[in-house]
Motif scaffolding. Sequence first.
Motif, PDB file in Angstrom:
ATOM      1  N   ASP A   1       0.877  -1.185   0.000  1.00  0.00           N
ATOM      2  CA  ASP A   1       0.000   0.000   0.000  1.00  0.00           C
ATOM      3  C   ASP A   1       0.904   1.222   0.000  1.00  0.00           C
ATOM      4  OD1 ASP A   1      -1.944   2.100   0.780  1.00  0.00           O
ATOM      5  OD2 ASP A   1      -3.263   0.369   1.120  1.00  0.00           O
TER       6      ASP A   1
ATOM      7  N   ASN B   1      -2.570   2.671   6.274  1.00  0.00           N
ATOM      8  CA  ASN B   1      -3.256   1.449   5.859  1.00  0.00           C
ATOM      9  C   ASN B   1      -2.439   0.207   6.220  1.00  0.00           C
ATOM     10  OD1 ASN B   1      -5.371   2.946   4.806  1.00  0.00           O
ATOM     11  ND2 ASN B   1      -4.500   2.991   2.724  1.00  0.00           N
TER      12      ASN B   1
ATOM     13  N   ASP C   1      -3.185  -2.834  -2.604  1.00  0.00           N
ATOM     14  CA  ASP C   1      -4.231  -1.831  -2.769  1.00  0.00           C
ATOM     15  C   ASP C   1      -4.305  -1.452  -4.246  1.00  0.00           C
ATOM     16  OD1 ASP C   1      -6.201  -0.015  -1.723  1.00  0.00           O
ATOM     17  OD2 ASP C   1      -4.779   1.590  -2.200  1.00  0.00           O
ATOM     18  N   GLN C   2      -5.520  -1.237  -4.752  1.00  0.00           N
ATOM     19  CA  GLN C   2      -5.671  -0.917  -6.176  1.00  0.00           C
ATOM     20  C   GLN C   2      -5.161   0.483  -6.510  1.00  0.00           C
ATOM     21  OE1 GLN C   2      -5.974  -1.817  -9.027  1.00  0.00           O
ATOM     22  NE2 GLN C   2      -7.079  -0.312 -10.258  1.00  0.00           N
TER      23      GLN C   2
ATOM     24  N   GLY D   1      -2.537  -1.277  -8.317  1.00  0.00           N
ATOM     25  CA  GLY D   1      -2.467  -2.603  -7.718  1.00  0.00           C
ATOM     26  C   GLY D   1      -2.541  -3.714  -8.746  1.00  0.00           C
TER      27      GLY D   1
ATOM     28  N   LEU E   1      -7.229  -5.138  -2.954  1.00  0.00           N
ATOM     29  CA  LEU E   1      -8.110  -4.328  -2.104  1.00  0.00           C
ATOM     30  C   LEU E   1      -8.525  -3.090  -2.897  1.00  0.00           C
ATOM     31  CD1 LEU E   1      -6.117  -4.428   1.271  1.00  0.00           C
ATOM     32  CD2 LEU E   1      -7.905  -5.995   0.469  1.00  0.00           C
ATOM     33  N   THR E   2      -9.830  -2.870  -3.045  1.00  0.00           N
ATOM     34  CA  THR E   2     -10.290  -1.744  -3.847  1.00  0.00           C
ATOM     35  C   THR E   2     -11.521  -1.095  -3.234  1.00  0.00           C
ATOM     36  OG1 THR E   2     -11.120  -1.066  -6.025  1.00  0.00           O
ATOM     37  CG2 THR E   2     -11.651  -3.306  -5.302  1.00  0.00           C
TER      38      THR E   2
ATOM     39  N   TYR F   1     -10.634 -10.425  -4.938  1.00  0.00           N
ATOM     40  CA  TYR F   1     -10.632  -8.991  -4.653  1.00  0.00           C
ATOM     41  C   TYR F   1     -11.570  -8.721  -3.484  1.00  0.00           C
ATOM     42  CZ  TYR F   1     -15.123  -8.376  -7.093  1.00  0.00           C
ATOM     43  OH  TYR F   1     -16.435  -8.446  -7.470  1.00  0.00           O
TER      44      TYR F   1
ATOM     45  N   LYS G   1     -13.058  -2.273  -0.052  1.00  0.00           N
ATOM     46  CA  LYS G   1     -12.783  -1.516   1.168  1.00  0.00           C
ATOM     47  C   LYS G   1     -14.035  -0.724   1.580  1.00  0.00           C
ATOM     48  CE  LYS G   1      -8.830   0.720   0.912  1.00  0.00           C
ATOM     49  NZ  LYS G   1      -7.722   1.510   0.309  1.00  0.00           N
TER      50      LYS G   1
ATOM     51  N   TRP H   1     -12.481  -3.166   4.438  1.00  0.00           N
ATOM     52  CA  TRP H   1     -12.564  -4.610   4.608  1.00  0.00           C
ATOM     53  C   TRP H   1     -12.912  -4.977   6.052  1.00  0.00           C
ATOM     54  CZ3 TRP H   1      -8.756  -5.171   8.192  1.00  0.00           C
ATOM     55  CH2 TRP H   1      -7.622  -4.368   8.087  1.00  0.00           C
TER      56      TRP H   1
END
Length: 498
Positions: A15, A20, A58-59, A66, A85-86, A106, A109, A111
């Motif tokens: 990330d 985060n 993370d995206q 990501g 994670l998006t 996937y 968030k 999450w």
Amino acid sequence: MRDLDWNSFDVLVVDDEQDNLDAFRFAFRKSFRLHYALGGAEALSLLDRLDPAVIVADQRMPGMSGIEFLKQAKERRPDAAGVLLTAYADMTVLIDAVNSGAVDRYVQKPWNSKELAVILRQAISGFATLRENRRLREQLAHYAGYLEREQRDPIDFGEIAGESEIMREVTARIGEVAKAATHVLIEGEEGAEKEVVARAIHVGSPREEQPFVKVTCAAFRGEALERELFGWRRGAFDGAFTERAGRLELAHRGTLYLDEPAPLTPSLQARLLRALTDGEVERLGSTETARVDVRVVLSLTPGIEEAWARAGVLPELVSRLSVFPLRLPPLRERREDIRALAEHFLRKYARRNARAATSLSEEAIAKLTAYAWPGNTRELENVVERAAILSRGDVILPEHLAFTARPQPAEPPARASRAVPAAAPAAGPEADGAGKALAAPASSRPKVDLSSQLDDIERRELLAALERCGGNKAEVARQFGMQRTTLYYRLKRLGIDT
């Protein structure tokens, strides 16, 4: 869910925001073995030395998204599961990423820690299954090749056949015991071709089509021999990175040949007795019991049984292993077989080395017959092989025969004063073709065979290395800085078969 130690697998979290990463650390630091990277570039650099089971990214990250990062990570670590994670429900991008194989799961968030923990465990379980299946395929291919080589290994019965009465009795007993299922104890001096007899017993038995598995026990000392015979589970000891089947399991329905199994640890004795009595084995570090049906053929040099008794080997184990004892006489007790054996070996090596020599002169036969043969049949084979190389014509002469110098045991004091009959021929290379002893200066020293001494040193070093590495030949080759093919050649040349 599989019974796995989740903390034994690496999870990489990527990330661009430290907050985060801190949140992830707080939620999962006690459940997983976590590694962190600020951004895709740092994470790719970390993958050069890290082999993670799961990569969580993370995206939305500057410079490299990501999805872009996971695509590159997949090229470096294809077995790792990619979790994205998006916070953005861009389904078209996500579907393309999943279809490309870069993203396995996937998570939107924000999450939920419990849900994400389940996803991580599922991903680790998939990674572990993938690695385990690959390891089992490689192990199966390795052992299939090993067993195929063992079963195709030619058996030359000419090395145990003979015209003497004592050898006719031995071959008759081999035929009798081969048809039974009992364990066999072969006793014979060094070089008496005990393995050839063991293979003859296997081939003459109903187990002929099943594996013949050989273990040179001198290469495995203490716990290393126990591991080799019973195998181990992953993590059973330091260095047990994968699971491995033992030789007893490999010999299921076939024959297990144990060459000189001494000394035996108490744990190995108990395990072996259970395997022979109940047909049950357990790999080291495992509680799962496997059933095996194995016939054991054991080879010992004279005096080992007494050494076992002094070492406190379980009487039940000795009794179980020596149900059918078979003694191989040394070559000096059956000199009438020397001519036939020498001619057999000459035919064998004349073909192999494309030499012209096809026979031995009577003088050469006399010299061979007069020698004491401390190395027995194997030494005779070596002498004939050298002679086949040195000869230039079609007949081997006495001068082509070169014996290995060996230290002779000192004569006991009670016998040292006994007179030796003048007509007795000298037994050994010190005698000439007519059997007369050749005089030697009193100040002369025994001849030293430098090649033999160097071989002994190399043999000891290789055996020690094999013990240190638990029989792992690849690791031994790395320690000595040689190719594995070179190591295999040296092990074979020195008679070390693991």
